[in-house]
Design a protein around this motif. Structure first.
Motif, PDB file in Angstrom:
ATOM      1  N   ALA A 124       6.988   4.518  -9.428  1.00  0.00           N
ATOM      2  CA  ALA A 124       7.307   5.890  -9.828  1.00  0.00           C
ATOM      3  C   ALA A 124       7.860   5.929 -11.247  1.00  0.00           C
ATOM      4  N   SER A 125       8.741   4.989 -11.571  1.00  0.00           N
ATOM      5  CA  SER A 125       9.305   4.941 -12.920  1.00  0.00           C
ATOM      6  C   SER A 125       8.237   4.644 -13.958  1.00  0.00           C
ATOM      7  N   GLY A 126       7.335   3.715 -13.650  1.00  0.00           N
ATOM      8  CA  GLY A 126       6.275   3.379 -14.595  1.00  0.00           C
ATOM      9  C   GLY A 126       5.318   4.525 -14.836  1.00  0.00           C
ATOM     10  N   VAL A 127       4.929   5.213 -13.775  1.00  0.00           N
ATOM     11  CA  VAL A 127       4.007   6.342 -13.913  1.00  0.00           C
ATOM     12  C   VAL A 127       4.666   7.493 -14.675  1.00  0.00           C
ATOM     13  N   ALA A 128       5.943   7.742 -14.394  1.00  0.00           N
ATOM     14  CA  ALA A 128       6.633   8.872 -15.032  1.00  0.00           C
ATOM     15  C   ALA A 128       6.918   8.620 -16.505  1.00  0.00           C
ATOM     16  N   SER A 129       6.962   7.353 -16.930  1.00  0.00           N
ATOM     17  CA  SER A 129       7.343   7.049 -18.313  1.00  0.00           C
ATOM     18  C   SER A 129       6.154   6.717 -19.203  1.00  0.00           C
ATOM     19  N   VAL A 130       4.946   7.064 -18.767  1.00  0.00           N
ATOM     20  CA  VAL A 130       3.761   6.806 -19.579  1.00  0.00           C
ATOM     21  C   VAL A 130       3.826   7.634 -20.864  1.00  0.00           C
ATOM     22  N   ASP A 131       3.295   7.078 -21.950  1.00  0.00           N
ATOM     23  CA  ASP A 131       3.299   7.734 -23.257  1.00  0.00           C
ATOM     24  C   ASP A 131       2.703   9.143 -23.172  1.00  0.00           C
ATOM     25  N   ARG A 132       3.497  10.136 -23.560  1.00  0.00           N
ATOM     26  CA  ARG A 132       3.051  11.531 -23.466  1.00  0.00           C
ATOM     27  C   ARG A 132       1.904  11.831 -24.436  1.00  0.00           C
ATOM     28  N   GLY A 133       1.867  11.112 -25.555  1.00  0.00           N
ATOM     29  CA  GLY A 133       0.773  11.310 -26.491  1.00  0.00           C
ATOM     30  C   GLY A 133      -0.567  10.959 -25.887  1.00  0.00           C
ATOM     31  N   HIS A 134      -0.593   9.866 -25.096  1.00  0.00           N
ATOM     32  CA  HIS A 134      -1.829   9.485 -24.411  1.00  0.00           C
ATOM     33  C   HIS A 134      -2.230  10.542 -23.388  1.00  0.00           C
ATOM     34  N   VAL A 170       0.832  -1.204   0.000  1.00  0.00           N
ATOM     35  CA  VAL A 170       0.000   0.000   0.000  1.00  0.00           C
ATOM     36  C   VAL A 170       0.870   1.259   0.000  1.00  0.00           C
ATOM     37  N   GLY A 171       1.845   1.294   0.895  1.00  0.00           N
ATOM     38  CA  GLY A 171       2.723   2.461   0.962  1.00  0.00           C
ATOM     39  C   GLY A 171       3.525   2.656  -0.310  1.00  0.00           C
ATOM     40  N   GLY A 172       4.027   1.552  -0.879  1.00  0.00           N
ATOM     41  CA  GLY A 172       4.822   1.656  -2.103  1.00  0.00           C
ATOM     42  C   GLY A 172       4.004   2.147  -3.280  1.00  0.00           C
ATOM     43  N   LEU A 173       2.770   1.644  -3.408  1.00  0.00           N
ATOM     44  CA  LEU A 173       1.915   2.088  -4.511  1.00  0.00           C
ATOM     45  C   LEU A 173       1.567   3.573  -4.376  1.00  0.00           C
ATOM     46  N   VAL A 174       1.208   3.993  -3.171  1.00  0.00           N
ATOM     47  CA  VAL A 174       0.810   5.392  -2.960  1.00  0.00           C
ATOM     48  C   VAL A 174       1.999   6.324  -3.153  1.00  0.00           C
ATOM     49  N   ILE A 175       3.104   6.030  -2.477  1.00  0.00           N
ATOM     50  CA  ILE A 175       4.275   6.912  -2.567  1.00  0.00           C
ATOM     51  C   ILE A 175       4.836   6.905  -3.984  1.00  0.00           C
ATOM     52  N   GLY A 176       4.884   5.710  -4.617  1.00  0.00           N
ATOM     53  CA  GLY A 176       5.406   5.637  -5.982  1.00  0.00           C
ATOM     54  C   GLY A 176       4.552   6.412  -6.965  1.00  0.00           C
ATOM     55  N   ALA A 177       3.228   6.296  -6.842  1.00  0.00           N
ATOM     56  CA  ALA A 177       2.344   7.031  -7.751  1.00  0.00           C
ATOM     57  C   ALA A 177       2.483   8.538  -7.561  1.00  0.00           C
ATOM     58  N   ILE A 178       2.579   8.972  -6.301  1.00  0.00           N
ATOM     59  CA  ILE A 178       2.690  10.416  -6.029  1.00  0.00           C
ATOM     60  C   ILE A 178       4.016  10.961  -6.539  1.00  0.00           C
TER      61      ILE A 178
END
Length: 280
Positions: free
Chosen positions: A170-180, A104-112
């Motif tokens: 955090a890496s996955g959220v930050a690297s999402v396709d910018r076009g989307h 839970v903590g990893g998902l929340v902190i990573g997403a933020i």
């Protein structure tokens, strides 16, 4: 037969041949899976048999490496003493609580931290410092601050398991396709909507990788916590067995953690395949 019919039949022949080839390829692949399973089982049986024979003939010192029958005898002895099931329960509880908090903590902190640049600037240095530091060296301090019982053990598990989850999410959220992202914003989606409907679904592979790494690190954290703090659970069994040279019991504990890793990884793959539908 008219020329049109002949042309139609001639056109269908390559399609039928391609269908037959695809069927044969699928059959070969399925056969390969069965063969891999059988070969894997045969390899396990062969190694166990060689291990047992080596222990009985003295090639392998049973005090150092025990044997398959020695592990089985160790399991029966612990069961008769009423130690095995309570130890399993204690280990399962510690892993469930520690990894649950880490997840839970990893998902929340990573997403933020992956989504909000200012939050990343504040949190990243601490994540880098704690992740790069030898966290096992903190065990004496954790024992003093939180005690050597369950609370201290949970802190150890969280401290070891949470950082792979944070970093991968955090890496996955930050690297999402910018076009989307631009497309979603062009439809007047709010920042939260974009995060929940575009960024997080697109980051599922990285999230799954982080959870898998955190899960394995969590099992390691359970062993470390039980071994060095409190002497409880399967980790405590391994510790006590090592002190008394009961190698069979020690290796039983190691096999239990290995089996837990395999089972948890399989469950995670099932969950990941279902999350792929959300991603699509």
């Amino acid at each position: 037969m008219t020329a049109t019919n002949q042309a139609g039949i001639a056109g269908q022949l390559p399609k039928r041949a391609a269908t037959r080839r695809q069927g044969k390829v699928a059959e070969i692949r399925e056969l390969g899976k069965r063969e891999r399973l059988l070969l894997g089982l045969a390899g396990i049986v062969a190694i166990l048999a060689a291990w047992e024979i080596g222990s009985r003939t003295g090639v392998i010192n049973p005090i150092v490496a025990s044997s398959p029958t020695g592990i089985l005898e160790g399991a029966m002895e612990l069961s008769e003493q009423g130690v095995l099931l309570p130890a399993l329960g204690s280990t399962a509880r510690l892993f469930a609580i520690g990894f649950g908090i880490s997840l839970v903590g990893g998902l929340v902190i990573g997403a933020i931290t992956g989504w909000y640049v200012r939050a990343s600037a504040v949190v990243d240095p601490w994540i880098s410092i704690l992740y790069a530091s030898p966290r096992i060296a903190f065990l004496p301090l954790i024992a003093v601050w939180f005690g050597p019982e369950l609370t201290g053990q949970i802190v150890v598990v969280v401290l070891i398991a949470i950082f792979p989850i944070i970093i991968n999410v955090a890496s996955g959220v930050a690297s999402v396709d910018r076009g989307h992202l631009r497309m979603a914003r062009s439809f007047l989606a709010t920042n939260r909507d974009v995060l929940m409907t575009v960024a997080l679904p697109g980051a599922i592979p990285a999230v799954a990788s982080g959870i898998r790494q955190g899960m394995m690190q969590g099992l390691l954290g359970v062993v470390v916590a039980e071994y060095f703090l409190g002497g409880t659970g399967i980790g405590g069994v391994i510790f006590q067995a090592g002190l008394t040279l009961k190698t069979g019991q020690a290796m039983l504990g190691a096999l239990i953690f290995a089996a837990a890793a395999i089972i948890l990884t399989s469950l995670l793959r099932t969950v990941e395949s279902r999350l792929d539908k959300w991603r699509v």
